[in-house]
Write an enzyme that holds these catalytic residues in place. Sequence first.
Site, PDB file in Angstrom:
ATOM      1  N   PRO A 112      57.055  16.845  53.093  1.00 32.34           N
ATOM      2  CG  PRO A 112      55.162  17.213  51.716  1.00 32.34           C
ATOM      3  CD  PRO A 112      55.438  17.372  53.162  1.00 32.34           C
ATOM      4  N   GLY A 160      63.071  15.375  55.611  1.00 32.81           N
ATOM      5  CA  GLY A 160      62.948  14.058  56.162  1.00 32.81           C
ATOM      6  C   GLY A 160      63.979  13.866  57.120  1.00 32.81           C
ATOM      7  CD  GLU A 219      60.587   5.649  64.066  1.00 32.55           C
ATOM      8  OE1 GLU A 219      60.311   6.580  64.750  1.00 32.55           O
ATOM      9  OE2 GLU A 219      60.520   5.676  62.770  1.00 32.55           O
ATOM     10  CD  GLU A 240      72.966   7.241  52.791  1.00 34.91           C
ATOM     11  OE1 GLU A 240      71.801   7.204  53.210  1.00 34.91           O
ATOM     12  OE2 GLU A 240      73.158   6.532  51.861  1.00 34.91           O
TER      13      GLU A 240
END
Length: 393
Positions: free
Chosen positions: A142, A145, A256, A381
């Site tokens: 939370p 990230g 990924e 970004e």
Amino acid sequence: MATDLRKPDFAARRRHFIFTDEHEQLRESIRRFVVAELQPHAQEWEQTTFPDRVFERLGELGFLGLDKPERYGGQGGDYFSELVLAEELVHAHSGGVGMGVLVQTDMAMPPILAFGTEQQKQRWLVPAIAGKAILCLGITEPDAGSDVSAIRTTAVLDGDDYVINGSKTFITNGHRAHAIVLVAKTDAGAGYEGFTLFLVAMDLPGVIREKRLDKLGMHSSDTALLAFQDVRVPRSAVLGEVGKGFYHIMWELQGERLIGAAGSVAGAQHVFDRTLQYALQRRAFGRPIGHFQAIRHKFAEMATKIEAARELVYTAAWRFHNGDYPVREITMAKLHSARVACDVADECIQIHGGNGYMTEYGIERAWRDLRLNRIGAGTDEIMLDLIGRSYGL
Ligand SMILES: Cc1cc2nc3c(=O)[nH]c(=O)nc-3n(C[C@H](O)[C@H](O)[C@H](O)COP(=O)(O)OP(=O)(O)OC[C@H]3O[C@@H](n4cnc5c(N)ncnc54)[C@H](O)[C@@H]3O)c2cc1C
């Protein structure tokens, strides 16, 4: 001077040099399966998320271990076969299906294969390849990230066990998963050396699947908020080296991002193809709308962007396959293909007019699903920052 008699091969079947006949056969069989067994449920799974049996079917067909070693039940293929999987999954007409599957094959499995003990591979990799175990990957929290080093989940050694406390959010497959590849802080004072990866069974006491998160797109995938409250795992749950978790995750993110980039290009191509059909049929002012120069040029712009993005992805994949570690090019491929996918999906809605706004045509779903690609696995970004820094800036 000899006259060159070659003619433009506009209608020729495209096959990039990185792919062989075997890849093309694989492509055919994946597409046949996806169109027959997944695509018909696209609308239904928007409401329900796709069922676990999708993993079982993919496992039975060998599609969950295309590039994984045969000794673990994989097909022993090369990295390009994973690209084929990512590309063909777009025919499910549901981005969430592809995302759920690729989290299993290209995000959670690679760290187990690369860093896991034989015991961890037998316990989790083998059933995951068979489609009998579902995996997820827990990085995001939370309050952390983009800045992975800011995660707060801790794993504290207590006797022979680690005790894990914290929270992970936006976790794809988080509700259905049998195990999670999780990054936690093991030494608060050690900077980037203070993180460790763990492979944790999701049925342990203290693992709480808190909430199913609602989202803009990817509705058929399951996205979880997870809590870990005094979850006790043995030392054997450490995945890779203690203190190397941050680096293990940065390595995982390359695969990924590359597979995500392949999915972006394939998603863009798919929505382009469907829109091209539409533009040839839909008529206005006495002609198919595709015959207006304004629309024709939109297709020309989109096709050029897609081809350029595809070349970035394939070249990065080719280098990866040949033993390079082209982090800058993977980052560029991820950034550019995600942007292209969003631009193309947006233009395709425009070309569909009002129908593009209607759920019936599925174009708005593609637009919503593809929008994630500029955020997930690292935002635009962050990609820009990584590319800039790679030049010493
Ligand atoms: C549907 C979905 C599925 C996901 N699946 C998973 C999963 O399975 N596992 C998992 O671990 N994570 C998953 N994620 C998380 C995803 O990887 C993160 O959302 C992403 O990395 C961005 O982190 P954040 O959301 O915390 O944004 P933040 O880090 O809060 O960023 C917010 C904004 O600030 C910008 N920003 C942040 N730092 C900088 C900087 N240094 N310079 C410039 N701008 C900056 C960002 O680019 C962004 O625009 C998923 C996310 C979604 C939405």
